[in-house]
Motif scaffolding. Structure first.
Motif, PDB file in Angstrom:
ATOM      1  N   ASN A 115     -22.507  34.264  -9.088  1.00 43.76           N
ATOM      2  CA  ASN A 115     -22.784  34.329  -7.654  1.00 43.76           C
ATOM      3  C   ASN A 115     -21.595  34.999  -6.941  1.00 43.76           C
ATOM      4  O   ASN A 115     -20.464  34.512  -7.024  1.00 43.76           O
ATOM      5  CB  ASN A 115     -22.986  32.909  -7.122  1.00 43.76           C
ATOM      6  CG  ASN A 115     -23.275  32.872  -5.640  1.00 43.76           C
ATOM      7  OD1 ASN A 115     -22.481  33.318  -4.828  1.00 43.76           O
ATOM      8  ND2 ASN A 115     -24.417  32.313  -5.287  1.00 43.76           N
ATOM      9  N   ASP A 152     -21.634  39.707   1.275  1.00 44.45           N
ATOM     10  CA  ASP A 152     -23.012  40.181   1.061  1.00 44.45           C
ATOM     11  C   ASP A 152     -23.057  41.704   1.090  1.00 44.45           C
ATOM     12  O   ASP A 152     -23.715  42.340   0.245  1.00 44.45           O
ATOM     13  CB  ASP A 152     -23.918  39.594   2.143  1.00 44.45           C
ATOM     14  CG  ASP A 152     -25.379  39.981   1.964  1.00 44.45           C
ATOM     15  OD1 ASP A 152     -25.688  41.188   2.044  1.00 44.45           O
ATOM     16  OD2 ASP A 152     -26.208  39.093   1.739  1.00 44.45           O
ATOM     17  N   ASP A 193     -30.903  38.529  -7.660  1.00 42.82           N
ATOM     18  CA  ASP A 193     -31.543  37.658  -6.674  1.00 42.82           C
ATOM     19  C   ASP A 193     -30.658  36.468  -6.301  1.00 42.82           C
ATOM     20  O   ASP A 193     -31.129  35.329  -6.197  1.00 42.82           O
ATOM     21  CB  ASP A 193     -32.891  37.164  -7.222  1.00 42.82           C
ATOM     22  CG  ASP A 193     -33.795  36.620  -6.113  1.00 42.82           C
ATOM     23  OD1 ASP A 193     -33.633  37.067  -4.966  1.00 42.82           O
ATOM     24  OD2 ASP A 193     -34.641  35.756  -6.410  1.00 42.82           O
ATOM     25  N   TYR A 194     -29.373  36.747  -6.103  1.00 41.87           N
ATOM     26  CA  TYR A 194     -28.466  35.684  -5.663  1.00 41.87           C
ATOM     27  C   TYR A 194     -28.640  35.425  -4.166  1.00 41.87           C
ATOM     28  O   TYR A 194     -29.003  36.331  -3.413  1.00 41.87           O
ATOM     29  CB  TYR A 194     -27.011  36.070  -5.953  1.00 41.87           C
ATOM     30  CG  TYR A 194     -26.552  35.742  -7.343  1.00 41.87           C
ATOM     31  CD1 TYR A 194     -26.446  34.423  -7.775  1.00 41.87           C
ATOM     32  CD2 TYR A 194     -26.202  36.739  -8.238  1.00 41.87           C
ATOM     33  CE1 TYR A 194     -26.013  34.095  -9.044  1.00 41.87           C
ATOM     34  CE2 TYR A 194     -25.761  36.444  -9.530  1.00 41.87           C
ATOM     35  CZ  TYR A 194     -25.675  35.112  -9.918  1.00 41.87           C
ATOM     36  OH  TYR A 194     -25.250  34.799 -11.176  1.00 41.87           O
ATOM     37  N   SER A 195     -28.377  34.207  -3.771  1.00 37.82           N
ATOM     38  CA  SER A 195     -28.408  33.874  -2.348  1.00 37.82           C
ATOM     39  C   SER A 195     -27.227  32.978  -2.031  1.00 37.82           C
ATOM     40  O   SER A 195     -26.666  32.312  -2.900  1.00 37.82           O
ATOM     41  CB  SER A 195     -29.724  33.163  -1.982  1.00 37.82           C
ATOM     42  OG  SER A 195     -29.842  31.937  -2.694  1.00 37.82           O
TER      43      SER A 195
END
Length: 229
Positions: free
Chosen positions: A111, A215, A226-228
């Motif tokens: 991440n 980001d 698809d990291y958040s």
């Protein structure tokens, strides 16, 4: 980085993803012809204490030397052919298509917000006056030294056969081990684990502006996996 001719795999080492611990664990199963790149002294001391193989076969041949390389050799500095965070494109060019296409290649992602915080504490580990987090996030160091996508991508495509996630690393490494036929599990030694003093979750540390900047910097990797936040 490790190239195992014994088990026919290439481990492409990314930054701040437990790569050193993985290298130490893998080196236990390396043969005399495998490539093992060097790490910092403390980590090599740990690897040596475990009785595992230490750096080998990573230097360039004399036929690959240029005039400056020969000059450095006079002072005892040998040219490296393989290095620890070498991009996949360079590794592919060095090993050739036959090995590259037939060996199992894997790497690790993490991440980006969590990795940025880990990088921040690593960067400031020996500094008496720590760099401001805002300044660190805005620095070229974070952009250039910690863009892991530049390591495992070739022409914007994922160049390895598997990208393991740091967040479930034990499970993923076990699956890699079984695929490769390595006879025993890969328990990870604790390398570089003493540098982060603030153990809070990254969400508790980062401001909204810092979150958005990370980001922006790592948007490619965030999109790929698809990291958040």
């Amino acid at each position: 980085m490790i190239i195992s001719h014994k088990y026919k795999f290439i481990f492409i080492k990314t930054r701040k993803t437990a790569g050193t611990s993985i290298e130490i664990a893998l080196s236990r199963f390396c043969g005399p012809n495998d490539v093992i790149t060097p790490m910092r002294k403390e980590d090599e001391d740990l690897r040596r204490s475990l009785g595992y193989r230490t750096p080998q076969n990573y230097h360039a041949q004399l036929s690959e030397y240029g005039p400056i390389d020969f000059l450095k050799l006079i002072y005892g500095k040998r040219k490296k052919r393989f290095t620890k965070h070498q991009p996949a494109a360079q590794v592919k060019a060095l090993v050739g298509d036959e090995i590259w296409n037939s060996y199992y290649k894997f790497s690790v992602v993490r991440n980006p917000w969590d990795r940025a915080i880990s990088s921040y504490f690593w960067r400031n580990r020996r500094s008496k006056s720590q760099q401001d987090l805002d300044a660190f996030i805005a620095s070229d160091y974070l952009r250039k030294k910690h863009d892991n996508s530049s390591i495992y991508l070739i022409n914007d495509g994922i160049a390895v056969d598997r990208v393991c996630r740091f967040e479930q690393l034990s499970q993923e490494l076990e699956e890699v081990r079984l695929h490769l036929g390595i006879p025993e599990p890969l328990p990870l030694p604790k390398a570089k684990g003493d540098t982060r003093k603030d153990k809070r979750h990254y969400r508790e540390i980062l401001t909204e502006a810092q979150r958005d900047e990370i980001d922006r910097i790592f948007r490619k990797e965030i999109g790929l996996f698809d990291y958040s936040f």
